[in-house]
Design a protein around this motif. Structure first.
Motif, PDB file in Angstrom:
ATOM      1  N   VAL A  19       3.521  -1.856 -10.400  1.00  0.00           N
ATOM      2  CA  VAL A  19       2.222  -2.522 -10.376  1.00  0.00           C
ATOM      3  C   VAL A  19       2.334  -3.861 -11.094  1.00  0.00           C
ATOM      4  O   VAL A  19       2.875  -3.939 -12.196  1.00  0.00           O
ATOM      5  CB  VAL A  19       1.133  -1.661 -11.045  1.00  0.00           C
ATOM      6  CG1 VAL A  19      -0.184  -2.421 -11.132  1.00  0.00           C
ATOM      7  CG2 VAL A  19       0.933  -0.381 -10.255  1.00  0.00           C
ATOM      8  N   ALA A  20       1.857  -4.919 -10.467  1.00  0.00           N
ATOM      9  CA  ALA A  20       1.929  -6.251 -11.077  1.00  0.00           C
ATOM     10  C   ALA A  20       0.673  -7.031 -10.743  1.00  0.00           C
ATOM     11  O   ALA A  20       0.025  -6.795  -9.722  1.00  0.00           O
ATOM     12  CB  ALA A  20       3.165  -6.996 -10.578  1.00  0.00           C
TER      13      ALA A  20
ATOM     14  N   ILE B 255      -7.261   0.515  -4.449  1.00  0.00           N
ATOM     15  CA  ILE B 255      -5.998  -0.136  -4.102  1.00  0.00           C
ATOM     16  C   ILE B 255      -5.777   0.007  -2.599  1.00  0.00           C
ATOM     17  O   ILE B 255      -5.690   1.117  -2.077  1.00  0.00           O
ATOM     18  CB  ILE B 255      -4.826   0.465  -4.886  1.00  0.00           C
ATOM     19  CG1 ILE B 255      -5.059   0.294  -6.387  1.00  0.00           C
ATOM     20  CG2 ILE B 255      -3.511  -0.185  -4.488  1.00  0.00           C
ATOM     21  CD1 ILE B 255      -3.994   0.941  -7.251  1.00  0.00           C
ATOM     22  N   GLU B 256      -5.692  -1.129  -1.914  1.00  0.00           N
ATOM     23  CA  GLU B 256      -5.579  -1.124  -0.457  1.00  0.00           C
ATOM     24  C   GLU B 256      -4.224  -1.676  -0.030  1.00  0.00           C
ATOM     25  O   GLU B 256      -3.674  -2.572  -0.678  1.00  0.00           O
ATOM     26  CB  GLU B 256      -6.699  -1.976   0.155  1.00  0.00           C
ATOM     27  CG  GLU B 256      -8.092  -1.493  -0.217  1.00  0.00           C
ATOM     28  CD  GLU B 256      -9.179  -2.454   0.222  1.00  0.00           C
ATOM     29  OE1 GLU B 256      -8.820  -3.565   0.668  1.00  0.00           O
ATOM     30  OE2 GLU B 256     -10.367  -2.103   0.119  1.00  0.00           O
ATOM     31  N   PRO B 257      -3.668  -1.154   1.064  1.00  0.00           N
ATOM     32  CA  PRO B 257      -2.378  -1.664   1.539  1.00  0.00           C
ATOM     33  C   PRO B 257      -2.508  -3.066   2.096  1.00  0.00           C
ATOM     34  O   PRO B 257      -3.451  -3.376   2.824  1.00  0.00           O
ATOM     35  CB  PRO B 257      -1.985  -0.659   2.632  1.00  0.00           C
ATOM     36  CG  PRO B 257      -3.282  -0.072   3.093  1.00  0.00           C
ATOM     37  CD  PRO B 257      -4.174  -0.040   1.882  1.00  0.00           C
ATOM     38  N   SER B 258      -1.587  -3.938   1.731  1.00  0.00           N
ATOM     39  CA  SER B 258      -1.575  -5.304   2.239  1.00  0.00           C
ATOM     40  C   SER B 258      -0.193  -5.887   2.016  1.00  0.00           C
ATOM     41  O   SER B 258       0.351  -5.772   0.912  1.00  0.00           O
ATOM     42  CB  SER B 258      -2.624  -6.168   1.536  1.00  0.00           C
ATOM     43  OG  SER B 258      -2.485  -7.522   1.922  1.00  0.00           O
ATOM     44  N   PRO B 259       0.400  -6.501   3.040  1.00  0.00           N
ATOM     45  CA  PRO B 259       1.749  -7.063   2.864  1.00  0.00           C
ATOM     46  C   PRO B 259       1.791  -8.209   1.867  1.00  0.00           C
ATOM     47  O   PRO B 259       2.813  -8.448   1.234  1.00  0.00           O
ATOM     48  CB  PRO B 259       2.107  -7.550   4.278  1.00  0.00           C
ATOM     49  CG  PRO B 259       0.791  -7.734   4.979  1.00  0.00           C
ATOM     50  CD  PRO B 259      -0.104  -6.668   4.418  1.00  0.00           C
ATOM     51  N   ARG B 260       0.679  -8.944   1.693  1.00  0.00           N
ATOM     52  CA  ARG B 260       0.641 -10.071   0.759  1.00  0.00           C
ATOM     53  C   ARG B 260       0.180  -9.661  -0.626  1.00  0.00           C
ATOM     54  O   ARG B 260       0.210 -10.465  -1.559  1.00  0.00           O
ATOM     55  CB  ARG B 260      -0.310 -11.160   1.282  1.00  0.00           C
ATOM     56  CG  ARG B 260       0.044 -11.718   2.616  1.00  0.00           C
ATOM     57  CD  ARG B 260      -0.950 -12.782   3.042  1.00  0.00           C
ATOM     58  NE  ARG B 260      -1.074 -13.841   2.035  1.00  0.00           N
ATOM     59  CZ  ARG B 260      -2.224 -14.206   1.499  1.00  0.00           C
ATOM     60  NH1 ARG B 260      -3.333 -13.589   1.827  1.00  0.00           N
ATOM     61  NH2 ARG B 260      -2.269 -15.189   0.632  1.00  0.00           N
TER      62      ARG B 260
ATOM     63  N   ALA C 189       0.881  -3.318  -5.619  1.00  0.00           N
ATOM     64  CA  ALA C 189       1.078  -1.915  -5.985  1.00  0.00           C
ATOM     65  C   ALA C 189       1.954  -1.227  -4.947  1.00  0.00           C
ATOM     66  O   ALA C 189       1.899  -1.566  -3.757  1.00  0.00           O
ATOM     67  CB  ALA C 189      -0.267  -1.208  -6.091  1.00  0.00           C
ATOM     68  N   PRO C 190       2.767  -0.262  -5.356  1.00  0.00           N
ATOM     69  CA  PRO C 190       3.627   0.455  -4.406  1.00  0.00           C
ATOM     70  C   PRO C 190       2.807   1.336  -3.469  1.00  0.00           C
ATOM     71  O   PRO C 190       1.667   1.703  -3.787  1.00  0.00           O
ATOM     72  CB  PRO C 190       4.525   1.297  -5.327  1.00  0.00           C
ATOM     73  CG  PRO C 190       3.755   1.445  -6.590  1.00  0.00           C
ATOM     74  CD  PRO C 190       2.967   0.184  -6.748  1.00  0.00           C
TER      75      PRO C 190
END
Length: 490
Positions: free
Chosen positions: A370-371, A409-414, A383-384
């Motif tokens: 997480v960053a 927390i949602e998936p996103s490539p960016r 986040a992973p």
């Protein structure tokens, strides 16, 4: 000989200790914030009232008349005081902003105008703007037909003009200030008749807004917190997180519903029940309606004044002052030596603060992977995949104030951008758990909760708590249905 690491620690400690010792007398003499604040807008004045830090119960009890389903009770602590506009921003105050900046509102630049009063209700026409809402108004009426963006631009102008951080209030700040220590439906009582004493609404306003400050103020000296115009808040609209909260703010829109911003207070177009302290409503950030207005919040501390320019060096060949006596020389040496010590201490402290503000690695206690990367008016969250769908409870430092909020927390490539209302100088994960609107974890990932207890995320589910956690918010309960939103104000 001491190891180098110990010497560095001792040097840093000495620098900090020296700074504290030298600055302590000034801090001890610092006065409490003034009970009121007046900002000169150049032909108009903006008055603000001090609201001290404290605790209150946000929301309404189940039996309250006119209660909405989105008013769940929770205990809220506001850890810092603030200044809040004594009145909603008026036409005259907004006019000064427009005159000095040339700003044009979204209703003015849009092709279809805003939603003004046509004699029966709100309708959209090109001619409807903050200047012409469809009913007569003076400089003392609350400004209307302003969007969330319009209100934000006004606060940015105020920040630059006044040398103090201005913003829109959070929903928690707004309700705390509205209640002013009360827990009744209205701050003047429980009956609908109490609404008539404190605000303008459908039953007494007529066909438009009324000049501000005519109704009974609350115990903090704030007027028009109920009725006249809805007031924009900084939060995205969503359900309250369960359990106690410290400085809560909904900084991202929840999934399953169109993103809307919170508006509070009711208006001249609405019934008395909409003026209740706990009543919550939402609007698209771009809404420009003839009963939408706002008031501003300001930081307790003014921004530091610009440093004075150094005195120019004496020209070559100019006359020099006579040398001082031995006593004056000693005093000069002592002064210079003290100045060097103070300068070293300040430089050391600045170095520590800069390091903390600019680091990009995960904060202490954050789970691996997480960053955070501050940028613009928020930060990017990375986040992973195994944390996608969880809820991040975080704290950050914005404009000198600590803010706490949560975001799914949602998936996103960016990465995922989280809005905080300003550039955060530090971000820290306090807790990561299962999302309140996510499906319950499978048996393979969690043990059944004890009988009589609601399911909640645990470490076995991949939950996380920071070792430096200071928030009082509990784990987020898991439910099996997504949040679908509530009716909007219109």
């Amino acid at each position: 000989m001491r190891p180098r690491r110990d010497r560095h620690r001792i040097s840093g400690a000495l620098a900090l200790a020296t700074t504290v010792a030298l600055l302590a007398p000034a801090a001890a003499q610092a006065a409490d914030p003034a009970p009121a604040l007046a900002i000169d807008l150049g032909g108009a004045q903006l008055d603000l009232v001090l609201v001290k830090e404290g605790r209150f119960r946000q929301g309404s009890p189940p039996a309250e008349a006119g209660r909405g389903d989105d008013e769940a009770l929770r205990d809220v602590t506001l850890s810092r005081g603030f200044y809040l506009g004594k009145l909603p921003v008026t036409v005259g105050q907004f006019k000064r902003f427009v005159e000095q900046t040339g700003y044009r509102t979204e209703a003015e630049v849009g092709a279809s105008g805003g939603f003004g009063f046509d004699g029966k209700g709100l309708s959209q026409r090109k001619e409807f703007t903050w200047k012409t809402p469809g009913f007569p108004q003076t400089d003392q009426h609350p400004v209307t037909l302003v969007t969330f963006k319009d209100a934000g631009e006004f606060t940015r102008w105020l920040t630059q003009r006044a040398g103090r951080a201005f913003d829109l209030p959070t929903e928690a700040q707004w309700e705390y200030a509205h209640r002013a220590g009360t827990q009744t439906r209205f701050y003047a009582g429980n009956d609908d008749a109490a609404a008539a004493a404190i605000g303008w609404f459908k039953g007494n306003a007529g066909s438009g807004t009324r000049p501000v400050g005519q109704k009974q103020p609350n115990a903090f000296g704030l007027h028009d917190m109920s009725g006249n115009v809805y007031e924009w808040c900084r939060d995205w609209y969503g359900p309250y997180a369960p359990g106690p909260a410290v400085d809560p703010e909904q900084t991202s829109a929840p999934g399953g519903d169109k993103p809307r911003r919170v508006v509070r207070g009711g208006s001249w177009l609405k019934d008395a029940k909409h003026l209740r302290a706990a009543a919550r409503y939402r609007n698209d950030p771009g809404s420009r309606n003839a009963d939408n207005g706002f008031r501003v919040v300001a930081a307790l501390e003014a921004s530091a004044p610009a440093a004075a320019a150094p005195s120019p060096a004496a020209p070559a060949g100019s006359a020099r002052a006579p040398r001082s006596s031995s006593g004056s020389t000693a005093a000069t040496v002592a002064f210079v030596g003290g100045g060097l010590v103070l300068a070293s201490a300040v430089i050391g402290l600045i170095g520590v603060l800069v390091h903390r503000a600019t680091r990009r690695k995960p904060m202490p206690g954050a789970p691996p992977g997480v960053a955070f990367r501050p940028q613009g008016d928020g930060f990017w969250l990375h986040a992973p995949p195994h944390l996608h769908g969880s809820v991040l409870h975080y704290r950050c430092l914005v404009k000198g104030a600590v803010r706490r909020a949560s975001v799914p927390i949602e998936p996103s490539p960016r990465g995922q951008f989280v809005y905080t209302g300003g550039v955060p100088s530090a971000v820290e994960a306090e807790q990561i758990g299962a999302a309140a609107w996510a499906a319950a974890p499978s048996a393979a990932h969690a043990a059944a909760p004890p009988a009589g207890h609601a399911a909640a995320p645990r470490a076995a589910w991949g939950g996380h708590r920071s070792r430096e956690r200071i928030s009082s918010a509990p784990d987020v309960a898991v439910v099996t249905t997504p949040f679908r939103g509530y009716p909007s104000a219109y």
